[in-house]
Design a protein around this motif. Structure first.
Motif, PDB file in Angstrom:
ATOM      1  N   GLU A  63      35.610  39.500  54.342  1.00 33.31           N
ATOM      2  CA  GLU A  63      36.994  39.798  53.986  1.00 33.31           C
ATOM      3  C   GLU A  63      37.073  40.416  52.594  1.00 33.31           C
ATOM      4  OE1 GLU A  63      40.832  36.949  52.874  1.00 33.31           O
ATOM      5  OE2 GLU A  63      38.792  36.186  52.964  1.00 33.31           O
ATOM      6  N   ARG A  64      37.838  41.464  52.473  1.00 32.47           N
ATOM      7  CA  ARG A  64      38.112  42.067  51.168  1.00 32.47           C
ATOM      8  C   ARG A  64      39.524  41.641  50.752  1.00 32.47           C
ATOM      9  NH1 ARG A  64      37.469  48.570  49.973  1.00 32.47           N
ATOM     10  NH2 ARG A  64      37.822  48.531  47.719  1.00 32.47           N
ATOM     11  N   ARG A  65      39.693  41.236  49.526  1.00 35.01           N
ATOM     12  CA  ARG A  65      40.966  40.689  49.072  1.00 35.01           C
ATOM     13  C   ARG A  65      41.646  41.650  48.091  1.00 35.01           C
ATOM     14  NH1 ARG A  65      39.783  34.147  48.320  1.00 35.01           N
ATOM     15  NH2 ARG A  65      39.284  33.781  50.516  1.00 35.01           N
ATOM     16  N   PHE A  66      42.844  42.066  48.458  1.00 39.76           N
ATOM     17  CA  PHE A  66      43.637  42.951  47.618  1.00 39.76           C
ATOM     18  C   PHE A  66      44.808  42.170  47.019  1.00 39.76           C
ATOM     19  CE2 PHE A  66      41.542  45.730  50.638  1.00 39.76           C
ATOM     20  CZ  PHE A  66      41.192  46.844  49.874  1.00 39.76           C
ATOM     21  N   ALA A  67      45.336  42.675  45.904  1.00 35.87           N
ATOM     22  CA  ALA A  67      46.494  42.021  45.288  1.00 35.87           C
ATOM     23  C   ALA A  67      47.349  43.038  44.549  1.00 35.87           C
ATOM     24  CB  ALA A  67      46.036  40.931  44.320  1.00 35.87           C
ATOM     25  N   ILE A  68      48.668  42.793  44.591  1.00 35.81           N
ATOM     26  CA  ILE A  68      49.618  43.488  43.730  1.00 35.81           C
ATOM     27  C   ILE A  68      50.226  42.423  42.827  1.00 35.81           C
ATOM     28  CG2 ILE A  68      51.745  44.828  43.615  1.00 35.81           C
ATOM     29  CD1 ILE A  68      51.097  45.895  46.410  1.00 35.81           C
ATOM     30  N   VAL A  69      50.041  42.571  41.528  1.00 32.84           N
ATOM     31  CA  VAL A  69      50.465  41.550  40.557  1.00 32.84           C
ATOM     32  C   VAL A  69      51.430  42.207  39.568  1.00 32.84           C
ATOM     33  CG1 VAL A  69      49.692  39.931  38.786  1.00 32.84           C
ATOM     34  CG2 VAL A  69      48.283  40.315  40.822  1.00 32.84           C
ATOM     35  N   ILE A  70      52.671  41.699  39.524  1.00 39.27           N
ATOM     36  CA  ILE A  70      53.724  42.334  38.722  1.00 39.27           C
ATOM     37  C   ILE A  70      54.336  41.318  37.757  1.00 39.27           C
ATOM     38  CG2 ILE A  70      55.953  43.528  38.804  1.00 39.27           C
ATOM     39  CD1 ILE A  70      55.265  44.395  41.660  1.00 39.27           C
ATOM     40  N   GLY A  71      54.512  41.723  36.503  1.00 39.41           N
ATOM     41  CA  GLY A  71      55.208  40.895  35.507  1.00 39.41           C
ATOM     42  C   GLY A  71      56.126  41.761  34.663  1.00 39.41           C
ATOM     43  N   ASP A 114      37.585  35.216  44.363  1.00 36.49           N
ATOM     44  CA  ASP A 114      36.772  36.237  45.012  1.00 36.49           C
ATOM     45  C   ASP A 114      37.471  37.586  45.138  1.00 36.49           C
ATOM     46  OD1 ASP A 114      34.264  36.897  45.998  1.00 36.49           O
ATOM     47  OD2 ASP A 114      34.849  36.608  48.074  1.00 36.49           O
ATOM     48  N   PHE A 115      38.427  37.857  44.247  1.00 40.11           N
ATOM     49  CA  PHE A 115      39.021  39.191  44.183  1.00 40.11           C
ATOM     50  C   PHE A 115      38.167  40.061  43.249  1.00 40.11           C
ATOM     51  CE2 PHE A 115      42.521  36.775  45.752  1.00 40.11           C
ATOM     52  CZ  PHE A 115      43.415  37.649  46.355  1.00 40.11           C
ATOM     53  N   LYS A 116      38.044  41.329  43.579  1.00 38.47           N
ATOM     54  CA  LYS A 116      37.373  42.284  42.711  1.00 38.47           C
ATOM     55  C   LYS A 116      38.423  42.964  41.828  1.00 38.47           C
ATOM     56  CE  LYS A 116      33.631  41.443  45.057  1.00 38.47           C
ATOM     57  NZ  LYS A 116      32.631  40.499  44.511  1.00 38.47           N
ATOM     58  N   SER A 117      38.063  43.237  40.585  1.00 39.40           N
ATOM     59  CA  SER A 117      39.033  43.810  39.648  1.00 39.40           C
ATOM     60  C   SER A 117      39.619  45.118  40.159  1.00 39.40           C
ATOM     61  CB  SER A 117      38.381  44.023  38.270  1.00 39.40           C
ATOM     62  OG  SER A 117      37.263  44.888  38.380  1.00 39.40           O
ATOM     63  N   GLU A 118      38.779  45.918  40.849  1.00 38.77           N
ATOM     64  CA  GLU A 118      39.259  47.213  41.322  1.00 38.77           C
ATOM     65  C   GLU A 118      40.238  47.087  42.492  1.00 38.77           C
ATOM     66  OE1 GLU A 118      35.048  46.641  43.122  1.00 38.77           O
ATOM     67  OE2 GLU A 118      36.102  46.212  41.237  1.00 38.77           O
ATOM     68  N   ASP A 119      40.324  45.895  43.087  1.00 37.47           N
ATOM     69  CA  ASP A 119      41.226  45.681  44.216  1.00 37.47           C
ATOM     70  C   ASP A 119      42.529  44.997  43.811  1.00 37.47           C
ATOM     71  OD1 ASP A 119      39.427  46.843  45.944  1.00 37.47           O
ATOM     72  OD2 ASP A 119      38.445  44.956  46.449  1.00 37.47           O
ATOM     73  N   ILE A 120      42.733  44.805  42.504  1.00 33.90           N
ATOM     74  CA  ILE A 120      43.969  44.198  42.009  1.00 33.90           C
ATOM     75  C   ILE A 120      44.775  45.264  41.275  1.00 33.90           C
ATOM     76  CG2 ILE A 120      44.989  42.431  40.528  1.00 33.90           C
ATOM     77  CD1 ILE A 120      42.497  40.746  40.929  1.00 33.90           C
ATOM     78  N   PHE A 121      46.005  45.460  41.708  1.00 35.57           N
ATOM     79  CA  PHE A 121      46.900  46.432  41.077  1.00 35.57           C
ATOM     80  C   PHE A 121      47.855  45.658  40.168  1.00 35.57           C
ATOM     81  CE2 PHE A 121      45.152  48.427  44.717  1.00 35.57           C
ATOM     82  CZ  PHE A 121      45.104  49.782  44.448  1.00 35.57           C
ATOM     83  N   LEU A 122      47.610  45.732  38.868  1.00 37.91           N
ATOM     84  CA  LEU A 122      48.401  45.006  37.869  1.00 37.91           C
ATOM     85  C   LEU A 122      49.477  45.926  37.310  1.00 37.91           C
ATOM     86  CD1 LEU A 122      48.798  42.459  36.056  1.00 37.91           C
ATOM     87  CD2 LEU A 122      47.195  43.528  34.445  1.00 37.91           C
ATOM     88  N   LEU A 123      50.742  45.519  37.446  1.00 40.63           N
ATOM     89  CA  LEU A 123      51.876  46.294  36.937  1.00 40.63           C
ATOM     90  C   LEU A 123      52.672  45.407  35.992  1.00 40.63           C
ATOM     91  CD1 LEU A 123      53.032  47.789  40.363  1.00 40.63           C
ATOM     92  CD2 LEU A 123      51.600  48.906  38.643  1.00 40.63           C
ATOM     93  N   THR A 124      52.670  45.735  34.708  1.00 37.54           N
ATOM     94  CA  THR A 124      53.396  44.934  33.722  1.00 37.54           C
ATOM     95  C   THR A 124      54.326  45.829  32.908  1.00 37.54           C
ATOM     96  OG1 THR A 124      51.612  45.148  32.091  1.00 37.54           O
ATOM     97  CG2 THR A 124      51.555  43.222  33.537  1.00 37.54           C
ATOM     98  N   SER A 125      55.450  45.249  32.510  1.00 41.09           N
ATOM     99  CA  SER A 125      56.436  46.011  31.740  1.00 41.09           C
ATOM    100  C   SER A 125      56.982  45.145  30.620  1.00 41.09           C
ATOM    101  CB  SER A 125      57.577  46.458  32.663  1.00 41.09           C
ATOM    102  OG  SER A 125      58.533  47.221  31.956  1.00 41.09           O
ATOM    103  N   ASP A 126      56.811  45.612  29.381  1.00 41.58           N
ATOM    104  CA  ASP A 126      57.408  44.924  28.231  1.00 41.58           C
ATOM    105  C   ASP A 126      57.888  45.988  27.243  1.00 41.58           C
ATOM    106  OD1 ASP A 126      55.115  45.812  26.917  1.00 41.58           O
ATOM    107  OD2 ASP A 126      54.124  43.861  27.027  1.00 41.58           O
ATOM    108  N   LYS A 127      58.400  45.553  26.107  1.00 42.49           N
ATOM    109  CA  LYS A 127      58.996  46.509  25.172  1.00 42.49           C
ATOM    110  C   LYS A 127      57.975  47.481  24.595  1.00 42.49           C
ATOM    111  CE  LYS A 127      58.692  43.287  21.253  1.00 42.49           C
ATOM    112  NZ  LYS A 127      59.461  42.561  20.213  1.00 42.49           N
TER     113      LYS A 127
END
Length: 520
Positions: free
Chosen positions: A4-12, A40-53
């Motif tokens: 299994e390959r584990r993907f993620a969308i992570v938003i803050g 067991d997530f790979k860094s390249e399979d995590i989409f990190l979206l963050t928004s601050d000032k």
């Protein structure tokens, strides 16, 4: 076995114009880190979206959809899993819970639908926002709840789903300066980081996560914030795993170049080939072997050092290739089961069978051969019209590689060409622990054209190099040229010429047919 390959969308999101938040970006970053460290997530399979000032993303809706599209390009239905995490503001309107992007009020139900459309093996939603748990997916306790809200609708093609929402539709989600996190996220991180909650096999299951997040969040808010949770994952699903010795041991020996013990060692007089272990000609082999430590710590220490060295060499090889035309897209794989190409089963078989024939199979049954009944064979006489069809084999032989085991490291680079006249290809190495030492296997293969893309693994070449478990081995590999990789350029020239010959033959045939038609 296909892993299994584990993907993620992570938003803050922190920088809301009305009522800004302070720790949502920290929440998202911390969740990303723990998914890599524990889950067991790979860094390249995590989409990190963050928004601050300091770095605001006003078009978050588009960024989310772009991340989902990117995941969809590589996602394997019913085999891969996905996690969606959000920390920020939310609301409850018109019987719907929404999360608030800068540019939209996004219904949580829509996120369920979009992610479920991928048909994931397991889907996980962790949403740390106010009012997030209103009419979320449930088992159906509410008899008149519309069908669109029932969990079964969304997981009918999955092994299941886990849902963690910060609170119900009439409650607020908290964040505190003391924790530097939202309360739900704080407890979620605590559970994943608490090794006492993992079972004897080092596995943390969704049911344990759900139970403790619900309990601790409720108690620590004096029941003013009660999460809405759901878990419909079948079987014992390893959501998180205890970190094993391997990573800790690797840290102990870095940076390996500065370790004086390797500088003080004398190189053996002969390097290794496929049939001879790297023992000095002047050494007594029996006495030498007695001095070698074969405990797990020594094995993994050397394996980790060699893997780090080879990874560096791979990057140098990529630089030396100087692929001017066409532009190649480089993809990296640390798990051979992630190679989503036709013929990967043949590649795995060649590695497993070769290792067994040469008596260099890895420990812990990392390479395995299993035989199972072929049900097509059993049922082939059930239909009279099948009598003249080719007979099916009585059993099916399956070859597999357990890439997640401590005793193996894999690094494969696939270079994909966007030019039909140039062949795509892959190369890399596998390092694993065998009975008497370490095995380094180098790989090179071509990706042939399937009519739409370079997708068929062919021309597999592999070489095996055995080493004893001793510090000296590191120096031997450091000095090796990995001559197999030095042939990549010449192989590529040959493959490209073959491709051009095929295309020219086709073009000439087309031209001759057209000329004949014109004459008529």
């Amino acid at each position: 076995m296909i892993k299994e390959r584990r993907f993620a969308i992570v938003i803050g999101i922190n920088d809301y114009e009305d009522t800004p938040l302070y720790f949502c970006v920290n929440d998202a970053i911390s969740v990303r880190e723990i998914l890599i460290d524990r889950c067991d997530f790979k860094s390249e399979d995590i989409f990190l979206l963050t928004s601050d000032k300091d770095e605001s993303i006003k078009e978050m809706t588009g960024k989310y959809k772009e991340a989902l599209r990117s995941i969809g390009e590589n996602f394997r239905e019913s085999k891969d899993s996905i996690l969606f995490y959000f920390a920020g503001h939310g609301n409850y309107k018109e019987d719907k819970s929404n999360i608030l992007f800068h540019d939209s009020e996004y219904p949580i139900k829509e996120i369920h639908s979009e992610i479920s459309a991928l048909n994931p093996k397991v889907q996980t939603y962790v949403i740390d926002s106010c009012n997030s748990g209103g009419k979320v997916l449930t088992r159906g306790q509410e008899p008149f709840l519309p069908q669109e809200y029932l969990i079964g609708k969304y997981i009918e093609n999955s092994d299941g789903a886990m849902l963690l929402y910060a609170c119900g539709s009439n409650q607020l989600a908290r964040e505190t300066s003391e924790m530097q996190h939202g309360l739900l996220t704080h407890e979620f991180l605590n559970v994943l980081d608490n090794e006492k909650l993992y079972d004897e096999d080092g596995i943390l299951t969704p049911s344990i996560i759900q139970h403790h997040v619900l309990k601790q969040t409720s108690q620590n808010s004096n029941f003013e914030q009660v999460p809405v949770v759901e878990n419909r994952i079948t079987g014992i699903y390893p959501f998180a795993l205890v970190k094993k010795e391997k990573e800790e041991i690797i840290k102990e020996v870095e940076p390996i170049e500065a370790d004086q013990q390797f500088l003080e060692k004398q190189l053996p007089e002969s390097l290794i080939d496929e049939h001879k272990l790297p023992i000095s000609k002047n050494a007594d082999s029996t006495n030498t072997i007695k001095q070698i430590l074969y405990d797990k710590k020594s094995r993994l220490k050397l394996q980790g050092s060699i893997n780090a060295l080879l990874a560096k060499k791979m990057e140098e090889i990529l630089e030396d290739l100087k692929l001017d035309r066409p532009e190649y897209k480089v993809s990296s794989y640390s798990d051979i089961n992630y190679l989503d190409f036709e013929g990967v089963d043949i590649l795995v078989k060649s590695l497993v069978v070769n290792a067994r024939n040469k008596e260099i199979s890895p420990l812990d049954d990392i390479f395995s051969i299993t035989k199972r009944p072929n049900f097509n064979y059993i049922n082939q006489f059930s239909n009279l019209f099948k009598a003249f069809a080719p007979k099916e084999p009585e059993h099916i032989i399956e070859h597999s590689i357990d890439s997640s085991n401590d005793y193996i490291d894999i690094n494969i680079k696939v270079l994909t060409s966007d030019d039909i006249f140039s062949v795509s290809f892959g190369f890399g190495y596998i390092v694993y622990q065998s009975k008497w030492g370490l095995i380094l296997t180098t790989l090179i293969f071509k990706l042939d054209w399937d009519g739409e893309q370079d997708n068929i693994i062919e021309n597999i070449a592999q070489s095996n190099y055995p080493f004893l478990v001793r510090d000296e081995t590191y120096r031997v590999i450091e000095e090796m040229e990995l001559k197999d990789f030095s042939t990549i350029q010449s192989r590529l020239r040959t493959w490209n010429q073959e491709r051009k010959n095929e295309l020219n033959s086709f073009i000439n045939l087309t031209t001759s047919i057209q000329s004949a038609s014109i004459k008529k």
